[in-house]
Design a protein around this motif. Structure first.
Motif, mmCIF file in Angstrom:
data_model
loop_
_atom_site.group_PDB
_atom_site.id
_atom_site.type_symbol
_atom_site.label_atom_id
_atom_site.label_comp_id
_atom_site.label_asym_id
_atom_site.label_seq_id
_atom_site.Cartn_x
_atom_site.Cartn_y
_atom_site.Cartn_z
ATOM 1 N N LEU A 1 1.004 -1.297 0.019
ATOM 2 C CA LEU A 1 -0.033 0.084 -0.007
ATOM 3 C C LEU A 1 0.958 1.199 0.006
ATOM 4 C CD1 LEU A 1 -2.514 -1.171 2.323
ATOM 5 C CD2 LEU A 1 -3.036 -0.776 0.125
ATOM 6 N N ALA A 2 2.132 1.091 0.752
ATOM 7 C CA ALA A 2 2.997 2.412 0.798
ATOM 8 C C ALA A 2 3.380 2.800 -0.795
ATOM 9 C CB ALA A 2 4.072 2.124 1.451
ATOM 10 N N PRO B 1 -4.484 7.776 -2.024
ATOM 11 C CA PRO B 1 -4.592 7.944 -0.752
ATOM 12 C C PRO B 1 -5.232 6.722 0.053
ATOM 13 C CG PRO B 1 -5.453 9.846 -1.526
ATOM 14 C CD PRO B 1 -5.438 8.661 -2.621
ATOM 15 N N ASN B 2 -4.340 6.382 1.261
ATOM 16 C CA ASN B 2 -4.610 5.128 1.778
ATOM 17 C C ASN B 2 -5.718 5.544 3.098
ATOM 18 O OD1 ASN B 2 -3.433 2.754 0.510
ATOM 19 N ND2 ASN B 2 -1.407 3.882 1.281
ATOM 20 N N PRO B 3 -6.509 4.645 3.502
ATOM 21 C CA PRO B 3 -7.032 4.875 4.823
ATOM 22 C C PRO B 3 -6.186 4.910 5.943
ATOM 23 C CG PRO B 3 -7.814 2.774 4.287
ATOM 24 C CD PRO B 3 -6.892 3.446 3.102
ATOM 25 N N MET B 4 -6.557 5.412 7.207
ATOM 26 C CA MET B 4 -5.871 5.375 8.219
ATOM 27 C C MET B 4 -5.944 3.975 8.614
ATOM 28 S SD MET B 4 -7.005 8.709 10.931
ATOM 29 C CE MET B 4 -8.602 8.664 10.383
ATOM 30 N N LEU B 5 -4.713 3.204 8.793
ATOM 31 C CA LEU B 5 -4.487 1.820 8.724
ATOM 32 C C LEU B 5 -4.160 1.420 10.350
ATOM 33 C CD1 LEU B 5 -3.222 1.326 5.264
ATOM 34 C CD2 LEU B 5 -5.488 0.497 6.246
ATOM 35 N N PHE B 6 -4.782 0.331 10.861
ATOM 36 C CA PHE B 6 -4.160 -0.004 12.060
ATOM 37 C C PHE B 6 -4.215 -1.665 12.066
ATOM 38 C CE2 PHE B 6 -6.667 3.762 12.546
ATOM 39 C CZ PHE B 6 -6.155 4.466 13.616
ATOM 40 N N VAL C 1 2.391 3.838 6.070
ATOM 41 C CA VAL C 1 0.951 3.975 5.888
ATOM 42 C C VAL C 1 0.346 3.527 7.428
ATOM 43 C CG1 VAL C 1 1.248 4.081 3.581
ATOM 44 C CG2 VAL C 1 1.035 1.811 4.651
ATOM 45 N N LEU C 2 1.129 2.979 8.142
ATOM 46 C CA LEU C 2 0.601 2.661 9.371
ATOM 47 C C LEU C 2 0.114 3.574 10.515
ATOM 48 C CD1 LEU C 2 -0.058 -0.247 11.366
ATOM 49 C CD2 LEU C 2 2.154 0.065 12.107
ATOM 50 N N THR C 3 -1.130 4.081 10.960
ATOM 51 C CA THR C 3 -1.428 4.616 11.822
ATOM 52 C C THR C 3 -1.130 4.107 13.287
ATOM 53 O OG1 THR C 3 -2.868 5.515 10.146
ATOM 54 C CG2 THR C 3 -3.471 6.286 12.481
ATOM 55 N N GLY C 4 -1.269 2.838 13.461
ATOM 56 C CA GLY C 4 -1.240 2.430 14.672
ATOM 57 C C GLY C 4 -1.637 0.998 14.962
ATOM 58 N N PHE C 5 -2.106 0.649 16.344
ATOM 59 C CA PHE C 5 -2.501 -0.660 16.460
ATOM 60 C C PHE C 5 -3.666 -0.645 17.577
ATOM 61 C CE2 PHE C 5 1.995 -0.943 15.694
ATOM 62 C CZ PHE C 5 2.336 -1.921 15.109
#
Length: 403
Positions: free
Chosen positions: A109-110, A115-120, A142-146
């Motif tokens: 995805l990177a 544009p990617n969604p916020m990804l967890f 592109v990783l927003t978190g966990f």
């Protein structure tokens, strides 16, 4: 110019098209529906604004073979936050392959053009957070978190320490979203002590916590309950009481609280009904959309719409969803109405207290008691926009469903 450089420049250019709610509505549709357009989410660093912008957070199993394509497709259809699930959606014997798939998907995805969604990533345990962070390549960007499942006073410190370690490894902001669903929280005898400890723990790590999620399915499991599709979660009293206490401890508007998101709605197919549909006919008649009402009822979306409304009334923003058809409903009801916007502006522009009739001449606005509500409403207006005068949720929802 080499082909490689050209591709990199194209990616850089496309990445400037920032993530934004309702970007699938363009031109005349958007101008007709919105008095104020939603602002871009991409590049935003305001934690509270990002939390409100989560909207409908769609879960997808990490084992899904077409995961990269699915996330790209959902983003194009208006999904602005997604969770790659390594926990309940993955069988025990598939966990290792699912982890590899999650890392591969983020890396792919990177390199994408949209544009990617916020990804967890919803992990099974705290150790997996560090494991994934060590394996990520470009996907870290592109990783927003966990998402932390079954978060409680015993497991919470380890989750948050692992998140801090991952932030250091990747040298970028990452957020955690604890899911409150444990038996210690549900049981009346231990709930207050548990919430007190959780509140203190989250307060210590405020900058790392994006939102608090409610795991109502696990809460129901504590009592052997599965709510029927004719009922909202607020009809299940033992769970509704827990949600009320979570909001009481963690959702306060005095600067100590967090954005709390609504629990999942499980149903998405036709069934034989015991009770009458929950949607009034009048709003659909006014919008010449009676057939659309029949469609919503046939897909059990009338119950979802009612639960979203009750979420908001109980201090909850956004919702966990497990089916793409639920996203439009959550987002349509997140748009600030023209009346709400007018009231919020009047309240926040007042320098002193007092009471005044609303612009719509149908209620009284109390300038001090309603100030926190007005502030929250204008934050929501920034990310979901403001509907034009006379535009209802029926107009917004029907536009989203037909795009």
């Amino acid at each position: 110019m080499t082909a490689g450089i050209a591709v990199k420049q194209e990616v850089s250019l496309r990445k400037r098209i920032l993530l934004r709610h309702f970007r699938q509505l363009e031109g005349p549709d958007a101008r007709t529906l919105f008095h104020r357009q939603p602002e871009p989410i991409g590049g935003q660093t305001d934690r509270e604004l990002l939390a409100i912008a989560l909207g409908a957070t769609l879960y997808a199993p990490a084992t899904r073979a077409d995961l990269t394509a699915t996330i790209t497709k959902r983003a194009a259809r208006g999904v602005c936050s997604m969770v790659i699930d390594l926990e309940d959606a993955v069988a025990d014997h598939e966990v290792e392959s699912a982890k590899a798939q999650a890392v591969r998907t983020l890396d792919e995805l990177a390199a994408g053009l949209d544009p990617n969604p916020m990804l967890f990533v919803r992990v099974r345990d705290a150790d997996t957070i560090i494991e994934l962070a060590e394996q990520l390549g470009p996907g870290a960007d592109v990783l927003t978190g966990f998402v932390f499942p079954k978060f409680d006073s015993a497991s919470g410190s380890k989750y948050l320490a692992a998140l801090e370690h991952a932030r250091a490894l990747l040298d970028r902001p990452l957020y955690g979203m604890p899911v409150l669903e444990s038996a210690a929280l549900v049981h009346r005898q231990t709930r207050d002590a548990e919430l007190t400890e959780i509140a203190a723990l989250l307060a210590e790590h405020r900058d790392q916590v994006l939102a608090v999620r409610v795991g109502a399915t696990d809460m129901c499991s504590t009592f052997g309950i599965r709510r029927d599709r004719d009922l909202t979660i607020y009809d299940v009293r033992v769970v509704a009481d827990v949600i009320a206490d979570i909001v009481n401890y963690l959702g306060r508007a005095d600067g100590t609280g967090f954005v709390i998101t609504g629990p999942v709605w499980e149903y998405f197919a036709d069934h034989e009904r015991m009770f009458r549909p929950l949607l009034r006919t009048a709003p659909f008649e006014e919008s010449d959309a009676v057939p659309f009402r029949r469609y919503l009822v046939s897909r059990d979306l009338d119950g979802l719409l009612r639960e979203i409304t009750l979420d908001r009334a109980n201090g909850i923003q956004g919702k966990t969803v497990i089916h793409p058809s639920h996203v439009a409903a959550v987002h349509a009801l997140s748009v600030v109405t023209h009346e709400e916007y007018a009231d919020a502006l009047d309240i926040l522009q007042a320098d002193v207290g007092g009471v005044a009739a609303s612009e719509y001449r149908n209620k009284m606005n109390e300038m001090r008691p309603h100030r926190s509500w007005a502030r929250q409403t204008l934050l929501r207006a920034r990310v979901f926009g403001v509907a034009n005068k006379g535009v209802s949720f029926v107009d917004l929802l029907s536009a989203l469903v037909t795009v």
